[in-house]
Structures are given as structure tokens and as C-alpha cells.
Write a protein that holds these residues in place. Sequence first.
Motif, PDB file in Angstrom:
ATOM      1  N   ILE A 199      -8.878   9.645  51.140  1.00 50.40           N
ATOM      2  CA  ILE A 199      -8.049   8.861  49.999  1.00 50.40           C
ATOM      3  C   ILE A 199      -6.623   9.140  50.177  1.00 50.40           C
ATOM      4  O   ILE A 199      -5.773  10.300  49.953  1.00 50.40           O
ATOM      5  N   PRO A 200      -5.957   7.981  50.131  1.00 50.86           N
ATOM      6  CA  PRO A 200      -4.454   7.937  50.033  1.00 50.86           C
ATOM      7  C   PRO A 200      -3.630   8.713  49.169  1.00 50.86           C
ATOM      8  O   PRO A 200      -4.024   8.316  47.748  1.00 50.86           O
ATOM      9  N   GLY A 201      -2.626   9.301  49.400  1.00 52.51           N
ATOM     10  CA  GLY A 201      -1.854  10.006  48.363  1.00 52.51           C
ATOM     11  C   GLY A 201      -0.467   9.994  49.148  1.00 52.51           C
ATOM     12  O   GLY A 201      -0.321  10.242  50.044  1.00 52.51           O
ATOM     13  N   GLU A 202       0.665  10.187  48.153  1.00 52.04           N
ATOM     14  CA  GLU A 202       2.007  10.791  48.465  1.00 52.04           C
ATOM     15  C   GLU A 202       1.954  11.953  48.981  1.00 52.04           C
ATOM     16  O   GLU A 202       1.591  13.062  48.436  1.00 52.04           O
ATOM     17  N   LEU A 203       2.636  12.059  50.188  1.00 53.49           N
ATOM     18  CA  LEU A 203       2.600  13.520  50.919  1.00 53.49           C
ATOM     19  C   LEU A 203       3.814  14.248  50.169  1.00 53.49           C
ATOM     20  O   LEU A 203       5.147  13.748  50.310  1.00 53.49           O
ATOM     21  N   ARG A 204       3.481  15.214  49.773  1.00 50.33           N
ATOM     22  CA  ARG A 204       4.697  16.122  48.975  1.00 50.33           C
ATOM     23  C   ARG A 204       4.592  17.523  50.051  1.00 50.33           C
ATOM     24  O   ARG A 204       3.596  17.986  50.357  1.00 50.33           O
ATOM     25  N   LEU A 205       5.801  17.987  50.299  1.00 54.98           N
ATOM     26  CA  LEU A 205       5.841  19.287  50.868  1.00 54.98           C
ATOM     27  C   LEU A 205       7.049  20.176  50.785  1.00 54.98           C
ATOM     28  O   LEU A 205       7.969  19.910  49.848  1.00 54.98           O
ATOM     29  N   THR A 206       6.871  21.308  51.053  1.00 53.55           N
ATOM     30  CA  THR A 206       7.851  22.455  50.754  1.00 53.55           C
ATOM     31  C   THR A 206       7.710  23.392  51.890  1.00 53.55           C
ATOM     32  O   THR A 206       6.980  23.558  52.474  1.00 53.55           O
ATOM     33  N   GLY A 207       8.758  24.064  52.016  1.00 51.20           N
ATOM     34  CA  GLY A 207       8.914  25.087  53.239  1.00 51.20           C
ATOM     35  C   GLY A 207      10.356  25.331  53.813  1.00 51.20           C
ATOM     36  O   GLY A 207      11.147  24.552  53.078  1.00 51.20           O
ATOM     37  N   PRO A 208      10.498  26.134  54.808  1.00 52.95           N
ATOM     38  CA  PRO A 208      11.939  26.173  55.327  1.00 52.95           C
ATOM     39  C   PRO A 208      12.688  25.262  55.952  1.00 52.95           C
ATOM     40  O   PRO A 208      13.865  25.237  56.153  1.00 52.95           O
ATOM     41  N   THR A 209      12.074  24.218  56.210  1.00 52.40           N
ATOM     42  CA  THR A 209      12.925  22.893  56.761  1.00 52.40           C
ATOM     43  C   THR A 209      13.331  22.021  55.593  1.00 52.40           C
ATOM     44  O   THR A 209      13.758  21.152  56.188  1.00 52.40           O
ATOM     45  N   VAL A 210      12.830  22.235  54.475  1.00 55.31           N
ATOM     46  CA  VAL A 210      13.178  21.344  53.457  1.00 55.31           C
ATOM     47  C   VAL A 210      14.711  21.405  52.868  1.00 55.31           C
ATOM     48  O   VAL A 210      15.003  22.680  52.712  1.00 55.31           O
TER      49      VAL A 210
END
Length: 520
Positions: A370-381
Motif C-alpha cells: 500500500i503506497p504512502g508518504e515516507l516520513r522519518l526521524t533520526g540523527p540525520t534529519v
Amino acid sequence: MTHSADRIARYTAKGWWTGDTIDQLLRTQVAAKPDDTAIVDPLDKLVGPIKRLTWGQLGSEVDRVAGLLHERGIGPGDVVAVQLPNSVELAVSLLAIVRLGATVTPFPVQYRAYELAQLLPLSGARLLITGQESRAPEGTPTLSWPGDLEDVTGAEAPWRVADPAERVTICWTSGTEATPKGVPRCHYDWLAVEAICTAAPALTGQDVILNPFPMVNMAGIGGVFLPWLRVGAVLVQHHPFDLPTYLAQIAAERVTYTLAPPALLTLLLHQEAILAKADISSLTRIGSGSVPLPPPMVRGWQDRHGIAIINFFGSNEGIALLSDPAHMPDPEVRARFFPRPGAPGAPELLDPVRTRLVAPDGKEITEPGIPGELRLTGPTVFAGYLPGTAETDPFDEDGYLRTGDLFEIAGDQGQYLRYVDRARDIIIRGGMNIAPAELEALLAGHPAVAEAAVAGYPDDVLGERVCAVVVPNGEIDLDSVVSFLRDKGIASYKLPERLEIVEALPRNPVGKVLKRELKL
């Protein structure tokens, strides 16, 4: 924008961020291997003598230029713009500015008066370091290589110890808005990016790295420049891109690792006669990405030449995903998928990264396919856009970066992420981002244009080229479009190379142009 004290405390406690700084990496290599080769100029360098510096010589050059900048009043918190091709001088300039605690804002050499007039005021730059021919607006304070900075000695720059949280760069990203957005980064998040880009190809001090990507954004700085400083390898610069020169550098310098766009790697496999004349026997791996990698291309390089292609996905705002041969030895799997952070078999270096897929209704997607928008968090952001350069907050209510890119969960254990599509309309031409909205806004002023849309079309070498789709309001051809845009002073790589005349632009019910329905 800066990272919050809470975030710094959490990430340092977990060891994801350390006290390392970029200047410290340089000083470590200078002390450890002063007589070893550090950096090499392009064979076809445009201006000035071709240089080849040891780490000791590089350290001395950075000291010298930092002293000259200090004499010009540059110090902690100041912003210095740099517009230079990949060269020894570019590396020295970046490192000297960072040594002073100032911020670098690097611009592509293709930028002309139109872009510089926009971005210099937004950045707050006090000074522009450039080549002999400055394209900056009249009245901009400049220093030039080789004219002002070659073989000139200034006062000694003051010794200082950098705070890893202090701003190092402001890079610029072209999204769907007409004006680029400023992306500030500090030592903490840059070196978290570096850790991924060093580990994926398993770089060491014995490597020779050939860099054809401009050192103005994530690929050039995070993918090459900082890993080079970390491991103390040899950095071979390349600019402008020229395939015979590129292949000659691989042979002459015994290059072991380089970056290349997928279209170029595909082209070379299809034209074996070119590779048959080149010595690429030293090359062991190549980093690629920005668009989906064709599985036959990745397998072809591995089967025919024993060279592993490493698949990277990221952005100026936050790199997160990679497919490397150690964790994904099957080249076709490596081309099609990325390890899903936190899932079985994911590399440990992705442990700090948290991702989620979000449906248009805001609900999180947890099922495959199921396609969806990738959201991310972490030390590279990054911490957030430069004030005044973005209209919306890039983070959601939980602090995750909204990437605007569509992925889906894949694999029999949900262990992969598969790239589906670019939700944004960005055109990537030879590794350079082009915002259609910028060109569309300019074309709206053409007297023979009633409506215009700009989109990319496939190209075997550059990946994409620019097409202008126009509803005419008079006589118009490609030459008149290009001439009109040139008169606006825009960079040449943004100019359309194809013109399509249509009676109407395809639109959705609310009037948005449907780029995917343009017949290109």
C-alpha cells in the motif's frame, strides 16, 4: 534553525551524535599522515594550476586561507557563500570557513545573476568566494581564486574549538516552490549522514575516491567529502563532467570508489566498447541513486565487472536509506528495495532511523503493498528550513520529516521498503535538481505563452531533461523560449531542451496540472 537541547541530550546519550567536528577530522588526518596524498585536482581543471596536495599541505592551505578570511572580519556565526567547481580550492575554502566557526553556503557554478540575486540576501552571506569571473550581483563583496587567494598570506586565524551543534552549512534545495529552500546543518547531523555514507561502501584510508558530484548538497558533501575526511582516503575531484576524463582519472589514480547517476551506468553497460578501452580494474564499488535503479544494470555491473552498486536514497533534509552489498548481496534485490529500519536484517547503522508510511487520510500504513508518504526521524534529519525560505513546516505533529516521496512495505517479512514514485515534480538532470515551478513562473511572462507546464523527460545520459509544455498565445518555438529564459539570467542547465505545443493543459477537478498526463 537549531536542534533543541532535548534532542541533543537524547541523541548524544545514545551515542548517535558525538563530540566530533569537521575541523577535528581534518586535524586528525593532518597529524596522522602529513606526507600522504590527500586531494587531487581535475585533469581538465578550468582555471589555475592543477594541484596535488598531501594532508600536511592541505592543512597549511586551510590555515592560510582561514587567516585571510579572518582578516576580512569573518568569524563565528558569519555566512560565507562559495561558488567554485570541484577542485582543491573548493575543499580548502569550505574547510577554512568551517575552521573559523562561520557557515558555508555553497552554490552550483551554473548559477548566474538570477539565482544569486535571490539566494545571497536570503542566506545573509557577507562574502562570496568565487572564480575569476564572478556572476554575483553588482556590489557583492567577493574574493576570487586564484586572484585574491592564491599565494597570499594573512594573519594567523585564532584557535577555537567548535561546538558540534553550531551551524556548518546552508545548502539549497529545489522543491515544488519557485524559490529554493535553505537547509541549515550542523556538525552533529552532517556527521550522522557521514557515518551512513562511510559504512555503506565500507570506506577506509586505503581508498581512492573519485567525486563527480558538485560539493553543494547531500551527494557531494555527505556522500563524498565528509567520508573522505573521516577515513583519510585520497579525494580525486572531477568537474565539469566529461566521460573520457572521468574514465582516465579512474585509470590514472587507481580509483576504488566513485559515484555515478543510474543513467550513466546503464549507458556504459550498453556500450561495452567504451569500457573496453578504459582501465577500471581498480574500481570495486559505485554509489548511485536519486532515482530507482534498474535491476539489470546493478546485476550487469556485478556479473560482468565484479563491481557492487550501492543504492542510496536521501535528500538535503535527511538521508536515511541505503542498500549495500554486505546486507543485500543479491543485486536485483539491492536495486529494487531498501532495508526497512527496525525490520529483520536491517543494518545496525540504520538503528537510529525511524520511518513510517502515511496514507492521504493521515493513517499509518502497516501492511505490504500500500503506497504512502515516507516520513522519518533520526540523527540525520535537519532541524528545519532557514527562516524566510519555506512556507510550511516540513515536520508532522510527531516530529517526523514529511519527505513527499511514496514508498510501500515489501518482502515476505515486511523487511523492505520499495520506492513507488516521486510525489514532488522535481526534475533531476545529471544530478542537478530543477524546480518546474520556477520555470513555469518565468514562462508566464513570455508574450506568446498563455499557459505553461514544465516536466522532465527521460534521457539515457543525464537521467532527465527539461520539456516546456505550452498553450500558445501567438507564434512560439523552442529558440524563443530558451532566449526568453536566458535573458532572465537563469542557469543554463535549467533551460528546456524540448517544446511541446498543446491546446490545453490536463488538470484535475480543482485545477491542478496533472504532470503525469503530459504526453512527453
